[in-house]
Write a protein that holds these residues in place. Structure first.
Motif, PDB file in Angstrom:
ATOM      1  N   ILE A  42      43.541  54.017  21.018  1.00 52.53           N
ATOM      2  CA  ILE A  42      42.561  52.981  21.325  1.00 52.53           C
ATOM      3  C   ILE A  42      41.594  52.825  20.152  1.00 52.53           C
ATOM      4  N   LYS A  43      41.230  51.578  19.878  1.00 55.80           N
ATOM      5  CA  LYS A  43      40.258  51.324  18.813  1.00 55.80           C
ATOM      6  C   LYS A  43      38.865  51.239  19.403  1.00 55.80           C
ATOM      7  N   TYR A  44      37.932  51.993  18.807  1.00 55.31           N
ATOM      8  CA  TYR A  44      36.512  51.882  19.157  1.00 55.31           C
ATOM      9  C   TYR A  44      35.826  51.203  17.976  1.00 55.31           C
ATOM     10  N   GLY A  78      42.580  43.567  22.947  1.00 57.50           N
ATOM     11  CA  GLY A  78      43.192  43.818  21.643  1.00 57.50           C
ATOM     12  C   GLY A  78      42.798  45.168  21.065  1.00 57.50           C
ATOM     13  N   LEU A  79      42.356  46.090  21.911  1.00 60.81           N
ATOM     14  CA  LEU A  79      41.906  47.382  21.400  1.00 60.81           C
ATOM     15  C   LEU A  79      42.942  48.489  21.604  1.00 60.81           C
ATOM     16  N   PHE A 133      36.763  49.877  12.705  1.00 58.85           N
ATOM     17  CA  PHE A 133      37.077  50.581  13.946  1.00 58.85           C
ATOM     18  C   PHE A 133      37.390  52.045  13.656  1.00 58.85           C
ATOM     19  N   VAL A 134      37.236  52.890  14.664  1.00 55.35           N
ATOM     20  CA  VAL A 134      37.916  54.182  14.596  1.00 55.35           C
ATOM     21  C   VAL A 134      38.971  54.174  15.686  1.00 55.35           C
ATOM     22  N   GLU A 150      43.083  46.263  30.553  1.00 59.87           N
ATOM     23  CA  GLU A 150      41.944  45.548  29.975  1.00 59.87           C
ATOM     24  C   GLU A 150      41.838  45.794  28.467  1.00 59.87           C
ATOM     25  N   LEU A 151      42.120  47.030  28.055  1.00 61.54           N
ATOM     26  CA  LEU A 151      42.070  47.342  26.626  1.00 61.54           C
ATOM     27  C   LEU A 151      43.087  46.506  25.867  1.00 61.54           C
ATOM     28  N   GLU A 152      44.225  46.327  26.502  1.00 67.54           N
ATOM     29  CA  GLU A 152      45.261  45.540  25.861  1.00 67.54           C
ATOM     30  C   GLU A 152      44.800  44.098  25.713  1.00 67.54           C
ATOM     31  N   GLU A 153      44.187  43.596  26.751  1.00 68.40           N
ATOM     32  CA  GLU A 153      43.654  42.229  26.713  1.00 68.40           C
ATOM     33  C   GLU A 153      42.639  42.080  25.604  1.00 68.40           C
TER      34      GLU A 153
END
Length: 871
Positions: free
Chosen positions: A202-204, A330-331, A212-213, A325-328
């Motif tokens: 996952i990108k933060y 783009g993360l 991002f990290v 939701e993360l996929e939505e």
RNA sequence: GAGGGUGUAGCUCAGUUGGUUAGAGUACCUGCUUGACAUGCAGGGGGUCGAUGGUUCAAGUCCAUUCAUCCUCACCA
């Protein structure tokens, strides 16, 4: 004397015998200061439980030791009892209630406890009755229960003392939480199992918009509670972002990037999300960096109000939705399959959720140190010794013990809180008033880990904290018998508890046994449905057969397989013993008076007595070293091979002849049988007691008889050596008869060429009875044509069955024997011509080899002579 | 990742501080209604003790390496 049935049928007498023992208080331990105590406390079975093979093994081993020691004259106590098993019992009751459509909340604490005690009454007794079926010689007058008044008192006493010593504390910590049982559990109660999961990358985003990290996690739902991300302080890649903030996706909370050595640079992306409330390592990191603890789940592992819009979703549902939701957004970078070990609850197998909550703990380090020392110094020994490693490993890496449980069935924590001034008091009293404001205090709702009370079992059951006579006399106990699966749960905790409160280790020796597995070697389990019910085995074959099966071929610490064939073999042995006794009894006169051994003993009498005597010595040695399986197999061999197959057969000519010789034979038969029954009694208590009672017609109990002891006066070495010569000769003749296909009904006179003319002549009867001879003639020189020759070390035995003997065949047979003799000589000579052997081997061994060589050469001469005569 | 167990006859397993030519039960083969027992009796076949190397006069047993198998503990997100 009663006539016995032809078949051993244990169902006819086992319950009756147990009743007799109970009526006569045979198991009751009465303190006698002139005797040495021998004490075993039972590993208390759970009241929820049904007797299974594990219990059967455990109880059998204990009963063998206890009966052995009791017969040896120790003041012996086997103290029985049961365990309330808080989490297991509560789960069962809740389950039963669920079927009725009732919940714990519906009936409240008191209503629930009422049901629990009803349950205890109903099922606690069942397991006790089952233990009795096995023949367990427990002192039932001292039966205890972990939740009875005395044990509860001990628990309170310990809690208060440890609290006052600062070794019990309450704190907000991350614990293993079972969302199904709805309670915390200790580290020891967590089982790890390999599960196939995923790694979600996952990108933060960085707060300053500079990029991002990427983190990787196996539990994306916990990101709701993240309070930082961490990198390794030496990681060049991330040096610049330490101290900056990242924006937690979905939650949109700014959280810092911290540097911590806990992070492995080489694993994953080198960046770890930190969720102090839901991961034990993260919790530690959180403490070091002063991070907030954001608990995002309730006690059922459902997302709580801290989880924002995911509030109310169960943890795995939330996981799915959060990933979506993360996929939505783009993360979500990628999803990698990943197998990892997941902690599960040892009772219900639900995946454990690390969860921050307020719990009570025992500070373990100070308690562990003396416990380690106690085993190192040998005050407590493990058998086999290798289990000490497991013990040390656990003790040396010990962590504080979470003892509070969010359950109702158990010892309620004796801590009281004042609602007005937040004062805490720990007390043994049931009603406590606030020392500051005088208000009645509220008792802690939680109960203690069930192992907290088990840890005190070796002394709480003897009356501690009262200063009872039992405690004074029977503590420390002697042997603890248990499976290797609860060394950490139970054994180790008893050791540190015993040392802490009694100042002495709770037991000298811990005898560890393995698991009883099914015929394929699988663990017996409910889910596999491969469990074998010991009670079924007892019904079909008898408790003695079950016991013999469990102890035969079983060595300490090793697992065993249970299969019907073994039980049948054990039952057959019981039948053998039964019938041997039947033979003895049916040949005794109505008015037989047992006056011990007769004044004159025949050679075969001396032989069997000498054998018995040496078996006694070996068996006692084995038992003293906890080699129970070896001990019983020696008794088995003695009874079957020596007593039945040889001595009883040898006795028949005398018994049927009558007269003084018959009387003497009867006496020896009875003497040896009684001794053998006593020797076997600890292993097979029912059959030995039943036979004893029939044999003695007295009110005495074999279980209270003195265990046989080695007697130097009964060695009979010369007679034994002589008689072995006779046995060897009989065997050799039988051998040839079989090889030549001559049935026993075809009699033949035997001509024996030997130096022991007197010996063989005096044993003529045995050759007639056991090797199809009609008369023997022994002399120094025999010469007969066309004859088979049996060659032993002490004789050549000529079997003149000329019409049946094929000279060619006999020559071939002798040639084969000659080869064997030559080979023997070669092996021994090689040894004796080795200078190293002559120099360094013990003299006795060298002499033994020399004697062997002489015998072997002598044998060869005899064979060659026979060949020459025939050819 | 660390530690440990097990590996011996077709099968299930013993084998004690190194010391006869490795045992038992069971299965298998042969014979036996021998006056306790066919749930029995007598006899028999069957094993290079997982593999390799070492220590020793001597190894199933002790040491090292290795293979197979099982378990315990720990754990990396």
């Amino acid at each position: 004397m009663k006539e016995l049935n032809k078949l051993y049928s244990p169902g006819d007498f086992e319950d009756r015998i147990y009743g007799l023992w109970m009526e006569n208080d045979c198991f009751k331990a009465t303190i006698d200061r002139s005797l040495t105590p021998y004490t075993i406390v039972i590993p208390p079975p759970n009241i929820t439980g049904q007797l299974h093979m594990g219990h059967a093994l455990d109880e059998t081993l204990q009963d063998i030791l206890v009966r052995y020691k009791r017969m040896q004259g120790y003041c012996t106590l086997w103290l029985p009892g049961t365990d309330h098993a808080s989490i297991a019992t509560e789960a069962k009751i809740v389950e039963a209630m669920r079927k009725e459509g009732v919940t714990k909340d519906d009936i409240g604490r008191e209503g629930f406890l009422e049901r629990a005690w009803d349950w205890k009454e109903k099922y606690g007794g069942r397991i006790v009755e089952q233990l009795k079926k096995l023949g367990s010689s427990c002192d039932w007058s001292r039966e205890r229960f972990t939740l009875d008044e005395g044990c509860s008192n001990a628990v309170k006493e310990v809690f208060v003392r440890l609290y006052e010593k600062g070794l019990i504390y309450k704190g907000e910590r991350i614990v293993n939480w079972c969302p199904k049982c709805c309670t915390s559990i200790s580290d020891a109660e967590v089982e790890h199992e390999e599960q196939q999961g995923n790694f979600w990358h996952i990108k933060y985003p960085l707060e300053d918009g500079s990029g991002f990290v990427e983190i990787a996690t196996t539990r994306p739902e916990t990101l709701l509670g993240d309070s930082a991300v961490a990198v390794h302080p030496k990681d060049e890649r991330y040096k610049d972002i330490v101290g900056k903030n990242v924006i937690l996706p979905i939650v949109n909370r700014a959280i810092p990037v911290v540097a911590d050595e806990y992070v492995e640079m080489d694993f994953g992306t080198g960046v770890v999300k930190i969720t102090p409330a839901h991961d034990p390592n993260d919790f530690e990191v959180g403490l070091r960096h002063n991070l907030p603890i954001i608990n995002v789940m309730d006690e059922h592992a459902v997302i709580n109000e801290n989880g924002g819009k995911y509030c109310g979703q169960e943890r795995y549902e939330a996981r799915k939705n959060i990933v979506a939701e993360l996929e939505e957004l783009g993360l979500l970078v990628k999803v990698e399959p990943h197998s990892h070990n997941v902690g599960t609850c040892y009772r219900c197998s639900t995946t454990v959720e690390p969860w921050v909550s307020k719990q009570w703990f025992v500070k373990m380090k100070p308690l562990a140190e003396p416990a380690i020392e106690c085993v190192k110094s040998g005050d407590t020994k493990f058998v086999p010794e290798r289990f000490e490693k497991i013990y040390f490993h656990w003790m040396e890496n010990i962590r504080d013990w979470c003892i509070s449980r969010q359950l109702w069935w158990g010892h309620r924590i004796p801590a009281f809180y004042c609602d007005d001034c937040e004062e805490t008091v720990v007390s043994k009293e049931t009603e406590v008033y606030c020392p500051k404001c005088g208000k009645k205090m509220r008792q802690d709702e939680d109960t203690l880990d069930t192992w907290f009370s088990s840890a005190l079992w070796p002394f709480s059951t003897l009356g501690w904290p009262e200063n009872t006579e039992d405690l004074d006399y029977f503590y420390p106990t002697s042997t603890l018998v248990t499976g290797y699966d609860i060394i950490t749960f139970w054994v180790s905790r008893m050791i540190f508890s015993g040392l802490e409160y009694m100042g002495k280790t709770p037991f000298d020796t811990v005898l560890i046994h393995g698991l009883v597995r099914d015929a394929q070697g699988r663990k017996m389990s409910k889910s596999l449905g491969n469990g074998i019910d010991p009670l079924d085995i007892i019904d079909n074959y008898g408790a003695d057969a079950l016991r013999l099966t469990l102890v035969t071929g079983n060595s300490p610490g090793n697992d065993m397989r249970f299969m019907d064939e073994k039980v049948i073999a054990s039952r057959n042995f019981a039948n053998k013993l039964w019938n041997a006794s039947r033979y003895v009894m049916m040949n005794l006169p109505e008015d037989f008076e047992d006056t011990g051994l007769p004044e004159t003993l025949n050679i075969e009498d001396k032989w069997i007595i000498g054998k018995f005597n040496s078996v006694v010595k070996e068996v006692c040695d084995n038992l003293d070293k906890y080699e129970l399986g070896i001990a019983v197999s020696k008794i088995y061999d003695f009874i079957w091979d020596y007593y039945c197959d040889w001595y009883i057969e040898l006795s028949k000519p005398r018994i049927f002849a009558g007269g003084k010789d018959k009387e003497n034979a009867q006496k020896v038969l009875v003497w040896v049988l009684k001794g053998a029954l006593k020797l076997l009694h600890p292993f097979m208590p029912y059959i030995t007691e039943e036979l004893w009672q029939n044999l003695t017609d007295s009110a005495s109990f074999i279980m209270l008889e003195k265990y046989p002891e080695y007697n130097a006066d009964l060695g009979f070495e010369g007679a034994m050596n002589d008689f072995e010569k006779v046995i060897g000769a009989i065997k050799a003749v039988r051998n040839i008869r079989t090889e030549m296909n001559v049935p026993n009904s075809t009699k033949a006179k035997l001509y024996i060429e030997t130096a022991d003319i007197e010996l063989f002549t005096s044993c003529a009867m045995f050759f007639e009875k056991l090797s199809g001879a009609n008369g023997i003639e022994a002399s120094e020189k025999v010469s007969i044509e066309k004859c088979a020759t049996a060659v032993t070390e002490s004789a050549r035995i000529f079997i003149p069955l000329s019409e049946l003997i094929d000279t060619e065949k006999e020559l071939a047979r002798l040639a084969k024997e000659k080869d064997k003799a030559l080979k023997d000589i070669e092996i021994i000579s090689r040894k004796l011509s080795n200078p190293g052997f002559l120099e360094k081997a013990p003299e006795a061994l060298v002499n033994q080899e020399r004697e062997k060589l002489i015998k072997a050469e002598d044998r060869l001469n005899k064979i060659e002579k026979s060949i020459a005569e025939l050819g």
